[in-house]
Design a protein around this motif. Structure first.
Motif, PDB file in Angstrom:
ATOM      1  N   PRO A 143       0.827  -1.216   0.000  1.00  0.00           N
ATOM      2  CA  PRO A 143       0.000   0.000   0.000  1.00  0.00           C
ATOM      3  C   PRO A 143       0.857   1.259   0.000  1.00  0.00           C
ATOM      4  O   PRO A 143       1.923   1.295   0.622  1.00  0.00           O
ATOM      5  CB  PRO A 143      -0.807  -0.124   1.303  1.00  0.00           C
ATOM      6  N   GLY A 144       0.385   2.281  -0.688  1.00  0.00           N
ATOM      7  CA  GLY A 144       1.162   3.504  -0.834  1.00  0.00           C
ATOM      8  C   GLY A 144       1.591   4.122   0.479  1.00  0.00           C
ATOM      9  O   GLY A 144       2.704   4.654   0.601  1.00  0.00           O
ATOM     10  N   LEU A 145       0.721   4.072   1.493  1.00  0.00           N
ATOM     11  CA  LEU A 145       1.036   4.701   2.763  1.00  0.00           C
ATOM     12  C   LEU A 145       2.153   3.985   3.519  1.00  0.00           C
ATOM     13  O   LEU A 145       2.713   4.535   4.465  1.00  0.00           O
ATOM     14  CB  LEU A 145      -0.213   4.780   3.644  1.00  0.00           C
ATOM     15  N   LEU A 146       2.483   2.759   3.115  1.00  0.00           N
ATOM     16  CA  LEU A 146       3.540   1.997   3.774  1.00  0.00           C
ATOM     17  C   LEU A 146       4.826   1.929   2.956  1.00  0.00           C
ATOM     18  O   LEU A 146       5.820   1.366   3.416  1.00  0.00           O
ATOM     19  CB  LEU A 146       3.059   0.568   4.061  1.00  0.00           C
TER      20      LEU A 146
ATOM     21  N   VAL B 240      16.207  -3.371  -1.692  1.00  0.00           N
ATOM     22  CA  VAL B 240      14.989  -2.560  -1.646  1.00  0.00           C
ATOM     23  C   VAL B 240      13.900  -3.302  -0.888  1.00  0.00           C
ATOM     24  O   VAL B 240      13.197  -2.728  -0.036  1.00  0.00           O
ATOM     25  CB  VAL B 240      14.514  -2.207  -3.067  1.00  0.00           C
ATOM     26  N   MET B 241      13.745  -4.594  -1.164  1.00  0.00           N
ATOM     27  CA  MET B 241      12.702  -5.376  -0.506  1.00  0.00           C
ATOM     28  C   MET B 241      12.990  -5.548   0.986  1.00  0.00           C
ATOM     29  O   MET B 241      12.076  -5.459   1.820  1.00  0.00           O
ATOM     30  CB  MET B 241      12.551  -6.726  -1.176  1.00  0.00           C
ATOM     31  N   ALA B 242      14.241  -5.792   1.331  1.00  0.00           N
ATOM     32  CA  ALA B 242      14.589  -5.930   2.748  1.00  0.00           C
ATOM     33  C   ALA B 242      14.284  -4.641   3.496  1.00  0.00           C
ATOM     34  O   ALA B 242      13.700  -4.662   4.593  1.00  0.00           O
ATOM     35  CB  ALA B 242      16.064  -6.294   2.888  1.00  0.00           C
TER      36      ALA B 242
ATOM     37  N   HIS C  60      10.835  -1.694   7.131  1.00  0.00           N
ATOM     38  CA  HIS C  60      10.062  -0.483   7.418  1.00  0.00           C
ATOM     39  C   HIS C  60       8.679  -0.840   7.956  1.00  0.00           C
ATOM     40  O   HIS C  60       8.223  -0.268   8.959  1.00  0.00           O
ATOM     41  CB  HIS C  60       9.936   0.357   6.145  1.00  0.00           C
ATOM     42  N   VAL C  61       8.014  -1.803   7.315  1.00  0.00           N
ATOM     43  CA  VAL C  61       6.696  -2.226   7.783  1.00  0.00           C
ATOM     44  C   VAL C  61       6.797  -2.827   9.183  1.00  0.00           C
ATOM     45  O   VAL C  61       5.991  -2.513  10.070  1.00  0.00           O
ATOM     46  CB  VAL C  61       6.075  -3.237   6.802  1.00  0.00           C
TER      47      VAL C  61
ATOM     48  N   GLU D 242       9.291 -10.300   8.988  1.00  0.00           N
ATOM     49  CA  GLU D 242      10.700 -10.202   9.394  1.00  0.00           C
ATOM     50  C   GLU D 242      11.515 -11.361   8.828  1.00  0.00           C
ATOM     51  O   GLU D 242      12.679 -11.171   8.441  1.00  0.00           O
ATOM     52  CB  GLU D 242      10.787 -10.166  10.913  1.00  0.00           C
ATOM     53  N   SER D 243      10.908 -12.531   8.724  1.00  0.00           N
ATOM     54  CA  SER D 243      11.609 -13.685   8.165  1.00  0.00           C
ATOM     55  C   SER D 243      11.907 -13.477   6.688  1.00  0.00           C
ATOM     56  O   SER D 243      13.020 -13.758   6.210  1.00  0.00           O
ATOM     57  CB  SER D 243      10.774 -14.949   8.362  1.00  0.00           C
TER      58      SER D 243
END
Length: 277
Positions: free
Chosen positions: A109-112, A174-176, A181-182, A264-265
């Motif tokens: 989602p954009g907000l995240l 980027v994915m990590a 961040h989430v 996290e995993s």
């Protein structure tokens, strides 16, 4: 046009609508019935709480015999906005919502989103875009995300399909960063996030993102988005059904604790992938 001046312009739209409606001797309920919305919505248009869709503005012109003035004002305001037309009204409502419920079947989602994740999304769909354009889009999305950083932030609940975690957007780094961040937002108790696992199988709203928004002084609204298109759903029966679909998704998703552990995993998996490449 800055946010403040654009809001002032919508307030003028509402004041003019009220003036012309009263001059015509028509109540909010009567005008609403003529343009196929509730009288309460007419009141919200007049207070600039909500903005009408273009077809509603056109019907208001017909009902009040105003020679297209409301449709022309609507076009000018939409022309000067910073978001795509199909998302503009939803973006306005985001600033007013007290509660969000997001369903994300494919993309975070954009907000995240982190700036790097947003950049990768826009580059994937605009490979020939200039750096200036990409920077502008990233900036707009980060500006929207500020509502979750504010002390008066709304309650925010997101359900992510496991696809969102597993399909790489940009690099492993980027994915990590995105998943970290989430996880940080969850641990800081700024958001609530669940993951719908692959094992859940078929589910409501397959393949279509969905946002439910609740407000302090206005009825709830649902927003759904497809390819270069979006729809604000105001009909109470439709919103109720959308909420029911969201409840089914929430029931099928992993618990909040298990979802955080999975996020996290997977983030750690991306870090390991980065170290081995």
């Amino acid at each position: 046009m800055a946010n403040g001046s654009r809001q002032a312009a919508w307030e003028f739209f509402g004041a003019e609508l009220k003036r012309r409606r009263e001059n015509a001797g028509i109540t909010q309920v009567e005008l609403g019935s003529r343009v196929f919305v509730s009288g309460g919505y007419i009141g919200q248009f007049e207070q600039a709480i909500r903005k009408p869709q273009r077809d509603v503005a056109e019907r208001i012109d017909e009902a009040l015999q105003t020679d297209g003035i409301f449709e022309r004002m609507w076009r000018q305001l939409i022309k000067e906005q910073r978001y795509a037309e199909y998302f503009a009204h939803a973006a306005e409502l985001e600033r007013l919502a007290t509660r969000f419920c997001d369903w994300a079947p494919a993309v975070m989602p954009g907000l995240l989103q982190t700036p790097a994740y947003t950049r990768a999304i826009y580059l994937a769909s605009n490979p020939l875009a200039t750096d200036q354009y990409i920077d502008q889009m990233v900036g707009l999305r980060q500006e929207r995300a500020q509502i979750l950083a504010d002390a008066t932030r709304p309650v925010y609940w997101a359900i992510l399909h496991e696809t969102v975690l597993r399909v790489p957007v940009g690099s492993s780094a980027v994915m990590a960063e995105q998943l970290d961040h989430v996880a940080t937002m969850v641990r800081e108790r700024k958001v609530l996030v669940q993951v719908l696992p692959f094992s859940a199988g078929a589910h409501p709203q397959m393949g279509k993102m969905m946002t439910l928004m609740q407000f302090e002084d206005a009825p709830p609204t649902a927003y759904t988005e497809g390819v270069f298109s979006g729809s604000l759903l105001d009909d109470p029966a439709v919103v109720n059904q959308t909420q029911a679909d969201y409840d089914l998704l929430r029931g099928a998703a992993l618990s909040l604790e298990a979802s955080l552990a999975l996020i996290e995993s997977v983030a750690e998996d991306y870090r390991r992938c980065r170290r081995t490449t």
